[in-house]
Motif scaffolding. Structure first.
Motif, PDB file in Angstrom:
ATOM      1  N   ALA A  22       0.840  -1.205   0.000  1.00 63.55           N
ATOM      2  CA  ALA A  22       0.000   0.000   0.000  1.00 63.55           C
ATOM      3  C   ALA A  22       0.870   1.250   0.000  1.00 63.55           C
ATOM      4  CB  ALA A  22      -0.914  -0.004   1.224  1.00 63.55           C
ATOM      5  N   LYS A  23       1.977   1.206   0.735  1.00 61.69           N
ATOM      6  CA  LYS A  23       2.891   2.347   0.748  1.00 61.69           C
ATOM      7  C   LYS A  23       3.575   2.512  -0.597  1.00 61.69           C
ATOM      8  CE  LYS A  23       6.900   4.212   3.215  1.00 61.69           C
ATOM      9  NZ  LYS A  23       7.881   3.984   4.318  1.00 61.69           N
ATOM     10  N   ARG A  24       3.972   1.412  -1.209  1.00 61.29           N
ATOM     11  CA  ARG A  24       4.668   1.484  -2.496  1.00 61.29           C
ATOM     12  C   ARG A  24       3.799   2.137  -3.569  1.00 61.29           C
ATOM     13  NH1 ARG A  24       6.476  -3.679  -6.242  1.00 61.29           N
ATOM     14  NH2 ARG A  24       7.069  -2.461  -8.074  1.00 61.29           N
ATOM     15  N   PHE A  25       2.511   1.802  -3.584  1.00 58.43           N
ATOM     16  CA  PHE A  25       1.610   2.354  -4.597  1.00 58.43           C
ATOM     17  C   PHE A  25       0.914   3.630  -4.118  1.00 58.43           C
ATOM     18  CE2 PHE A  25       2.187  -1.876  -6.262  1.00 58.43           C
ATOM     19  CZ  PHE A  25       2.156  -1.689  -7.636  1.00 58.43           C
ATOM     20  N   PHE A  27      -6.380   5.174  -5.477  1.00 58.00           N
ATOM     21  CA  PHE A  27      -5.191   4.684  -6.168  1.00 58.00           C
ATOM     22  C   PHE A  27      -4.615   5.837  -6.995  1.00 58.00           C
ATOM     23  CE2 PHE A  27      -8.005   1.172  -5.424  1.00 58.00           C
ATOM     24  CZ  PHE A  27      -7.197   0.078  -5.158  1.00 58.00           C
ATOM     25  N   PRO A  28      -3.508   6.442  -6.574  1.00 58.23           N
ATOM     26  CA  PRO A  28      -2.933   7.521  -7.387  1.00 58.23           C
ATOM     27  C   PRO A  28      -2.379   6.980  -8.694  1.00 58.23           C
ATOM     28  CG  PRO A  28      -1.493   6.993  -5.541  1.00 58.23           C
ATOM     29  CD  PRO A  28      -2.751   6.214  -5.328  1.00 58.23           C
ATOM     30  N   LEU A  88      -0.847  -8.590  -7.885  1.00 54.97           N
ATOM     31  CA  LEU A  88       0.229  -9.262  -8.616  1.00 54.97           C
ATOM     32  C   LEU A  88       1.603  -8.766  -8.159  1.00 54.97           C
ATOM     33  CD1 LEU A  88      -1.343  -9.268 -12.184  1.00 54.97           C
ATOM     34  CD2 LEU A  88      -0.835 -11.288 -10.799  1.00 54.97           C
ATOM     35  N   ALA A  89       1.717  -7.464  -7.906  1.00 50.38           N
ATOM     36  CA  ALA A  89       2.994  -6.922  -7.435  1.00 50.38           C
ATOM     37  C   ALA A  89       3.368  -7.519  -6.082  1.00 50.38           C
ATOM     38  CB  ALA A  89       2.916  -5.400  -7.349  1.00 50.38           C
TER      39      ALA A  89
END
Length: 638
Positions: A154-157, A208-209, A275-276
């Motif tokens: 969640a932080k990565r995206f 979702f940015p 998937l990531a």
């Protein structure tokens, strides 16, 4: 527009390549050079060398090499001009242009770019607020946990949460009435009532940015926490966001695309995130629209292999067909395109959670190659046991085959189609040549030029309104600018042979009028068969990038395009003498007539589908009502 070579050399002389590369790669001093792990392929031992004396990088593992400009292009996926602009900005240099734009037009371009930068700043600020609000919302956090999303992913995206209130952003932005909030798509302004109303577009949704290849926030996708409709809500089209050109997750996946060796294209935000997290960080998604030529072109900047993943139901097959049409012009002999069809009632998110990473990897390995899917699409609805069915199959295969670029794949597929049709390859090709207009630009462009430096053209038979890039928007460094346009022949301009010709001539005369057309009219014109559709798509891209250019500039910069001869023919002779009001009336009348004909075609299709589609008759009635209203308007104006 070519950037002078002298400026390029001055820029590179001022650039410290170690500093530029070091922002993206962890480097350590090793003798005279700096070493690190190559960002262009997966490795465990450093083989990536950066030379401060030569101002050059080289990977001894994969062979990647170049200067600072090439590094920015390859690592961030931007074109040559954007890389030069980025690098020049870091060193306080102004990029000169040997271009035909007037000072007023240059000012318009500069103003547009400044506005785009301002909009991304507004969107970044909203994204920061949504991330803070996620931490304060147990409901949203619980939803993500139930969907199996970890805190790290969640932080990565940059996932966030838009709360339930109608004006939550009023506490984020001091001036809630700021026009930028509406222009960026964050706020909706209603004209109803005396004062109108303003309210947040996204409410009670996981956010979702959406980022461009530079990492700038350009829009959002929002997902409800329950089963309300619409389930997903995207930002509208803005000066910085076009869903037909952007891919969700591309910024996050750009390194994994090279490490994994292919791009995995899905249809949803949660597919990419899941998937990531579960072993496929090379996944990206289209943004609520069919895959376009621009999507495929952008992906092939990062990888030579693309796998499209779709549900196995009828909707998934239709989406795959659109992706096939978008991919065909890019399917060179050194690229791979495949199609993965999952079992019904499964999407990538649910499939990988049920079958695990290995199960999903096996499914990817069994994906259908483009060549096989093309043949399946051509055979659809055809009974190959009869001559009529084989003839229909050959007819359906023709536009698909012609969209392929020249090469061995194209010749092999010709042989396979001919065999299925019980014809000789030469005979089939001759048959098609007698029934087909000249080849599309996508099938004849120069395969030896890298895609970073030349724009791609629209597919020949399935144009969906997405623009190709102007050839001069990303010229190769050192390439001479196109010669000036030749003098216009004397005598009156010929009368347009068709409505498409007429519309093309009017737009070439006054490109600025394009901004005042509706989205439906844009799609109608860009969807016309070649050469008209690709011309309108190219003009739209020119206008978006450089403003309303005049005919002499357009003429010089369309050199080599497939529609060049047609445009020159239409613009031959002196300019017309119509007043602005007369010109506007002429364009409006023409577009209404073209739309009426388009509606008639859609009515016929709706009637034909009535036997298998219960909604077809209702759609027919809507089309008929609309057409009759347009015809009434036409009669009233005549």
């Amino acid at each position: 527009m070519a950037i002078p070579e002298s400026f390029i050399q001055e820029l590179l002389a001022r650039t410290d390549i170690v500093e530029i590369v070091g922002r993206h790669v962890q480097l350590k001093k090793g003798g005279a050079n700096f070493m690190g792990l190559c960002p262009f392929h997966g490795e465990k031992s450093p083989s990536f060398s950066v030379s401060p004396t030569k101002q050059f990088y080289h990977c001894f593992g994969c062979g990647a090499h170049g200067d600072a400009i090439r590094f920015l292009m390859e690592h961030t996926g931007v074109g040559f001009r954007d890389a030069v602009q980025d690098l020049a900005g870091q060193y306080g240099l102004q990029v000169p242009d040997d271009d035909p734009l007037s000072p007023e037009q240059k000012a318009q371009v500069a103003a547009r770019r400044e506005r785009q930068a301002t909009l991304t700043d507004v969107l970044e600020k909203a994204g920061d607020a949504y991330r803070r609000l996620l931490r304060d919302s147990p409901r949203a956090v619980d939803y993500l946990k139930r969907r199996g999303v970890s805190g790290a992913i969640a932080k990565r995206f940059g996932l966030g949460y838009a709360p339930e209130g109608w004006r939550a952003l009023a506490s984020v932005f001091p001036d809630y009435a700021d026009a930028l909030l509406v222009e960026s798509g964050l706020v909706i302004a209603s004209d109803e009532g005396e004062d109108g109303k303003r309210y947040d577009r996204f409410r009670d949704r996981v956010m979702f940015p959406i980022r461009n290849v530079k990492g700038e926030c350009i829009g959002f996708g929002g997902r409800v926490l329950g089963d309300e409709k619409p389930k997903y809500l995207n930002s509208p089209e803005t000066p910085v966001f076009s869903k037909g050109r952007e891919l969700y997750g591309l910024f996050e996946a750009r390194t994994a695309l090279r490490d994994q060796g292919y791009a995995l294209v899905t249809e949803g935000y949660m597919d990419v995130v899941a998937l990531a997290q579960l072993g496929f960080p090379n996944a990206v998604a289209t943004l609520g629209t069919a895959c376009t030529d621009d999507h495929v072109h952008k992906l092939f900047r990062f990888t030579d292999s693309v796998v499209f993943s779709f549900d196995g139901d009828a909707a998934g097959r239709r989406a795959a067909r659109k992706a096939l049409e978008a991919a065909l012009p890019h399917a060179t002999d050194v690229r791979s395109v495949k199609f993965l069809f999952l079992p019904e009632k499964h999407d990538p998110d649910s499939f990988i959670r049920e079958n695990g990473e290995e199960g999903f990897a096996r499914a990817v390995a069994q994906a259908v190659p483009l060549s096989r899917f093309l043949l399946e699409a051509a055979r659809e609805g055809c009974e190959l046991g009869s001559a009529e069915g084989r003839a229909r199959m050959a007819s359906q295969a023709r536009p698909l085959w012609q969209a392929l670029p020249e090469g061995a794949l194209r010749q092999q597929l010709l042989a396979e189609i001919a065999q299925a049709a019980h014809l000789e390859p030469a005979g089939l090709q001759a048959l098609w040549a007698g029934q087909t207009p000249p080849p599309s630009p996508a099938a004849s462009r120069d395969e030896h030029e890298p895609p970073d430096f030349h724009g791609e053209s629209m597919p020949p038979a399935w144009g969906d309104g997405t623009p190709s890039q102007p050839r001069w928007s990303s010229q190769r460094r050192g390439k001479r600018p196109f010669p000036p346009a030749p003098p216009r022949p004397a005598g009156p301009r010929p009368k347009p042979a068709s409505r498409a010709d007429h519309a093309a001539r009017l737009m070439l005369e006054r490109l600025g009028a394009w901004e005042h057309l509706s989205g439906e009219e844009h799609a109608l014109l860009c969807g016309l068969p070649p050469p008209h559709g690709p011309l309108f798509a190219w003009l739209e891209s020119c206008l978006h990038e450089y403003g309303p250019l005049e005919w002499p500039q357009l003429r010089a910069d369309m050199a080599g395009q497939a529609f060049e001869d047609m445009a020159v023919r239409l613009m031959a002779g002196p300019a017309g003498t119509a007043t602005d009001a007369e010109w506007d009336a002429e364009l409006r009348d023409l577009l209404d007539r073209m739309l009426i004909e388009h509606l008639k075609t859609q009515e016929t299709e709706a009637i034909a589908a009535a036997g298998r589609d219960p909604q077809a008759l209702a759609r027919y009635r809507e089309l008929l009502t609309r057409r009759l209203a347009l015809e009434k308007k036409q009669r009233a104006g005549s």
